[in-house]
Scaffold this motif. Structure first.
Motif, PDB file in Angstrom:
ATOM      1  N   LEU A  97      36.630  51.895  40.394  1.00 56.56           N
ATOM      2  CA  LEU A  97      34.667  51.799  39.994  1.00 56.56           C
ATOM      3  C   LEU A  97      33.961  52.005  41.090  1.00 56.56           C
ATOM      4  CD1 LEU A  97      34.819  48.526  38.352  1.00 56.56           C
ATOM      5  CD2 LEU A  97      35.581  50.956  37.364  1.00 56.56           C
ATOM      6  N   GLY A  98      34.215  51.965  42.276  1.00 55.92           N
ATOM      7  CA  GLY A  98      32.931  53.129  43.336  1.00 55.92           C
ATOM      8  C   GLY A  98      31.644  52.171  44.225  1.00 55.92           C
ATOM      9  N   TYR A  99      31.886  50.884  43.574  1.00 53.61           N
ATOM     10  CA  TYR A  99      31.272  49.815  44.725  1.00 53.61           C
ATOM     11  C   TYR A  99      31.654  48.534  44.492  1.00 53.61           C
ATOM     12  CZ  TYR A  99      31.390  48.136  39.271  1.00 53.61           C
ATOM     13  OH  TYR A  99      31.637  47.273  38.328  1.00 53.61           O
ATOM     14  N   ALA A 100      31.412  47.887  46.053  1.00 57.24           N
ATOM     15  CA  ALA A 100      31.878  46.772  46.281  1.00 57.24           C
ATOM     16  C   ALA A 100      31.251  45.310  45.333  1.00 57.24           C
ATOM     17  CB  ALA A 100      31.126  46.268  47.513  1.00 57.24           C
ATOM     18  N   VAL A 101      32.535  44.609  45.055  1.00 52.60           N
ATOM     19  CA  VAL A 101      32.006  43.863  44.334  1.00 52.60           C
ATOM     20  C   VAL A 101      32.590  42.039  44.988  1.00 52.60           C
ATOM     21  CG1 VAL A 101      33.459  45.115  41.908  1.00 52.60           C
ATOM     22  CG2 VAL A 101      34.737  43.172  43.926  1.00 52.60           C
ATOM     23  N   ASP A 102      31.222  41.560  44.894  1.00 50.66           N
ATOM     24  CA  ASP A 102      32.149  40.373  45.792  1.00 50.66           C
ATOM     25  C   ASP A 102      33.248  38.676  45.501  1.00 50.66           C
ATOM     26  OD1 ASP A 102      30.706  36.770  46.910  1.00 50.66           O
ATOM     27  OD2 ASP A 102      31.565  36.090  45.250  1.00 50.66           O
ATOM     28  N   PRO A 103      34.037  38.849  46.638  1.00 48.23           N
ATOM     29  CA  PRO A 103      35.100  38.379  45.718  1.00 48.23           C
ATOM     30  C   PRO A 103      35.902  37.293  45.795  1.00 48.23           C
ATOM     31  CG  PRO A 103      34.692  39.380  48.839  1.00 48.23           C
ATOM     32  CD  PRO A 103      33.238  38.567  47.569  1.00 48.23           C
ATOM     33  N   ALA A 104      34.209  36.234  45.457  1.00 46.45           N
ATOM     34  CA  ALA A 104      34.687  35.001  45.452  1.00 46.45           C
ATOM     35  C   ALA A 104      35.028  34.933  43.802  1.00 46.45           C
ATOM     36  CB  ALA A 104      34.031  33.831  46.588  1.00 46.45           C
ATOM     37  N   ASN A 105      33.648  35.733  43.249  1.00 51.62           N
ATOM     38  CA  ASN A 105      33.903  36.207  42.116  1.00 51.62           C
ATOM     39  C   ASN A 105      34.527  36.893  41.082  1.00 51.62           C
ATOM     40  OD1 ASN A 105      31.275  34.616  41.430  1.00 51.62           O
ATOM     41  ND2 ASN A 105      30.167  36.301  42.472  1.00 51.62           N
ATOM     42  N   PHE A 106      34.956  37.634  41.963  1.00 49.62           N
ATOM     43  CA  PHE A 106      35.808  38.649  42.014  1.00 49.62           C
ATOM     44  C   PHE A 106      38.061  37.928  41.729  1.00 49.62           C
ATOM     45  CE2 PHE A 106      40.088  40.918  42.320  1.00 49.62           C
ATOM     46  CZ  PHE A 106      40.048  41.707  41.367  1.00 49.62           C
ATOM     47  N   ARG A 107      38.120  36.936  42.098  1.00 50.71           N
ATOM     48  CA  ARG A 107      39.016  35.959  42.257  1.00 50.71           C
ATOM     49  C   ARG A 107      38.767  34.817  41.308  1.00 50.71           C
ATOM     50  NH1 ARG A 107      42.778  34.297  45.397  1.00 50.71           N
ATOM     51  NH2 ARG A 107      44.020  32.349  45.641  1.00 50.71           N
ATOM     52  N   ARG A 108      38.063  34.767  40.892  1.00 48.84           N
ATOM     53  CA  ARG A 108      37.744  33.456  39.611  1.00 48.84           C
ATOM     54  C   ARG A 108      38.402  33.993  38.463  1.00 48.84           C
ATOM     55  NH1 ARG A 108      33.184  32.110  41.618  1.00 48.84           N
ATOM     56  NH2 ARG A 108      31.705  32.675  40.235  1.00 48.84           N
ATOM     57  N   GLN A 109      36.857  35.799  38.774  1.00 52.79           N
ATOM     58  CA  GLN A 109      37.144  35.882  37.108  1.00 52.79           C
ATOM     59  C   GLN A 109      38.580  36.897  36.665  1.00 52.79           C
ATOM     60  OE1 GLN A 109      34.058  39.210  36.793  1.00 52.79           O
ATOM     61  NE2 GLN A 109      32.458  37.305  37.405  1.00 52.79           N
ATOM     62  N   ILE A 110      38.970  37.202  37.707  1.00 48.94           N
ATOM     63  CA  ILE A 110      40.592  37.728  37.437  1.00 48.94           C
ATOM     64  C   ILE A 110      41.652  36.953  36.588  1.00 48.94           C
ATOM     65  CG2 ILE A 110      41.271  38.153  39.752  1.00 48.94           C
ATOM     66  CD1 ILE A 110      41.237  40.548  37.474  1.00 48.94           C
ATOM     67  N   LEU A 111      41.840  35.446  37.441  1.00 54.11           N
ATOM     68  CA  LEU A 111      42.512  34.301  37.350  1.00 54.11           C
ATOM     69  C   LEU A 111      42.134  34.032  36.065  1.00 54.11           C
ATOM     70  CD1 LEU A 111      42.840  32.441  40.931  1.00 54.11           C
ATOM     71  CD2 LEU A 111      44.144  34.031  40.219  1.00 54.11           C
ATOM     72  N   ALA A 112      40.664  33.570  35.675  1.00 58.47           N
ATOM     73  CA  ALA A 112      40.371  33.592  35.020  1.00 58.47           C
ATOM     74  C   ALA A 112      41.052  33.899  33.106  1.00 58.47           C
ATOM     75  CB  ALA A 112      38.800  33.460  34.106  1.00 58.47           C
ATOM     76  N   ARG A 113      41.562  35.590  33.603  1.00 60.00           N
ATOM     77  CA  ARG A 113      42.026  36.011  32.614  1.00 60.00           C
ATOM     78  C   ARG A 113      43.148  36.170  32.311  1.00 60.00           C
ATOM     79  NH1 ARG A 113      39.574  42.024  34.415  1.00 60.00           N
ATOM     80  NH2 ARG A 113      37.532  41.646  34.469  1.00 60.00           N
ATOM     81  N   GLY A 114      44.185  35.533  32.880  1.00 59.90           N
ATOM     82  CA  GLY A 114      45.734  34.931  33.220  1.00 59.90           C
ATOM     83  C   GLY A 114      46.516  36.109  32.912  1.00 59.90           C
ATOM     84  N   ALA A 115      46.210  36.944  33.099  1.00 56.04           N
ATOM     85  CA  ALA A 115      46.849  38.099  33.063  1.00 56.04           C
ATOM     86  C   ALA A 115      48.058  37.997  34.238  1.00 56.04           C
ATOM     87  CB  ALA A 115      46.163  39.480  33.585  1.00 56.04           C
TER      88      ALA A 115
END
Length: 299
Positions: free
Chosen positions: A241-259
Motif C-alpha cells: 500500500l505504500g505507507y506505514a500502519v500502527d502495529p497495535a491497530n493492525f494486529r487488532r483489526q487483522i485478528l478481528a477479521r477471523g482470517a
C-alpha cells in the motif's frame, strides 16, 4: 525480416513487432543478489516501512546502452506470451514466480522512434518467499547458452545493432563469490533509476494494479510462506500500500477479521521474544492459477 534490410518506403507498412516486458515484485531481494537503492520508505511523518523490490537488467546494446530495463524481449515463434514472460523472469531472478498475470498492452506509435513499431505485452508477477528460496544467483536457471543473464532476460531487440559492443563497455561480470551477472540488479520499486524505453510507465501501471487489488489476503498469501508472524503480515501490507500502519491497530483489526489461525508455534532464531506463527484459514487462502508452463497438446 530484418528491419534494417527493408527499404525506407516499405518500413511504414511493416506489421508491428511483439515483445513482452515483466514486472516481478518481491518483498526482499534473493540472497547474494546485486542490490541498487534503499529498501526502506519514509513517509511525510517520518515513519519508515518496507518497499517492494523488482529485478532489472542493464541494456548491453544500443539503444539505451547501459540503462536499466525490465526483463523481457521479443516473443519467440514457439512460445506463448506467458512463456516469454516466464523465461525472462527465470533469467533475471533465477526462479519461477508463483503468480503471473497479464497486465496491459503498450503500443503507442511513438514508442519505437525510428525503428520498427513495437507492441509490448506487459505482465506482472509476485515472487514469494518459497519462490525466492530456490533462486541460485549466477546459476543455470536462465540457460547455458553462453550469453549473459542480462542478455537472456532482455532478449535481442529487433533494432539492436548487428555487432555487439566490446564486452568491457557493458560492465558485465560475475564476481569471485559467484554472485549473479552485474547486469542484473534488484531495485526498490519506489526508488527506481531512469529506465529505458517506457518501462517506468509500465512499472507504475503494475504498481497501481497491485495496490488496487481488493483481495488483500490473496496478495499477502502469495508473498508470504505457509506460516508467518503478524509483523511479517504487516510488512506486506505496508510494502504493497505504500505507507506505514500502527502495529497495535493492525494486529487488532487483522485478528478481528477471523482470517488467521494461530498455529500454536512461535518463530525461531529471534533475538527477542519469539512471535506467534499464524496461517490463513482455508476460506482466506485463495487458489491461484498455476504460473508454470503447461504441457502442449499435440497438433
Amino acid at each position: 525480416m530484418d528491419f534494417a534490410d527493408v527499404s525506407a518506403s516499405e518500413r511504414p507498412y511493416l506489421p508491428p513487432a511483439v515483445a513482452v516486458s515483466t514486472v516481478a515484485f518481491a518483498l526482499n531481494p534473493p540472497s547474494g543478489a546485486l542490490v541498487v537503492g534503499q529498501g526502506v520508505r519514509h513517509d511525510a511523518a517520518g515513519e519508515s516501512s518496507a518497499t517492494l523490490w523488482i529485478p532489472l537488467v542493464r541494456r548491453t546494446r544500443a539503444p539505451y546502452l547501459g540503462r536499466w530495463a525490465l526483463p523481457g524481449g521479443p516473443t519467440r515463434w514457439d512460445e506463448t506470451l506467458a512463456d516469454t514472460a516466464l523465461r525472462s523472469i527465470r533469467a533475471a531472478a533465477q526462479c519461477t514466480p508463483g503468480y503471473l498475470e497479464q497486465l496491459y498492452a503498450f503500443g503507442g506509435v511513438e514508442r519505437s522512434a525510428d525503428a520498427q513499431r513495437l507492441v509490448t505485452i506487459a505482465y506482472w508477477a509476485m515472487l514469494g518467499e518459497d519462490d525466492l528460496s530456490t533462486a541460485v544467483p549466477g546459476g543455470a536457471e536462465g540457460g547455458s547458452t553462453g550469453a549473459s543473464t542480462a542478455e537472456q532476460a532482455g532478449g535481442r531487440r529487433w533494432d539492436d545493432p548487428r555487432v555487439d559492443p566490446p564486452r568491457a563497455e557493458t560492465g558485465a561480470a560475475i564476481d569471485e563469490s559467484g554472485r549473479a551477472d552485474a547486469n542484473v540488479a534488484w531495485c526498490s520499486a519506489d526508488a527506481l533509476p531512469d529506465l529505458a524505453f517506457d518501462h517506468s510507465a509500465i512499472t507504475d501501471y503494475a504498481l497501481a494494479r497491485l495496490r488496487s487489488k481488493t483481495e488483500y489476503a490473496a496478495v499477502a498469501h502469495r508473498f508470504l510462506g505457509p506460516v508467518f508472524t503478524i509483523g511479517q503480515l504487516r510488512a506486506v501490507h505496508e510494502a504493497v500500500l505504500g505507507y506505514a500502519v500502527d502495529p497495535a491497530n493492525f494486529r487488532r483489526q487483522i485478528l478481528a477479521r477471523g482470517a488467521l489461525i494461530d498455529t500454536g508455534e512461535r518463530e525461531t532464531g529471534s533475538p527477542h521474544r519469539p512471535a506467534r506463527l499464524y496461517r490463513f484459514s482455508n476460506e482466506a487462502a485463495p487458489e491461484f492459477p498455476d504460473a508454470r508452463p503447461q504441457p502442449r497438446r499435440p497438433a
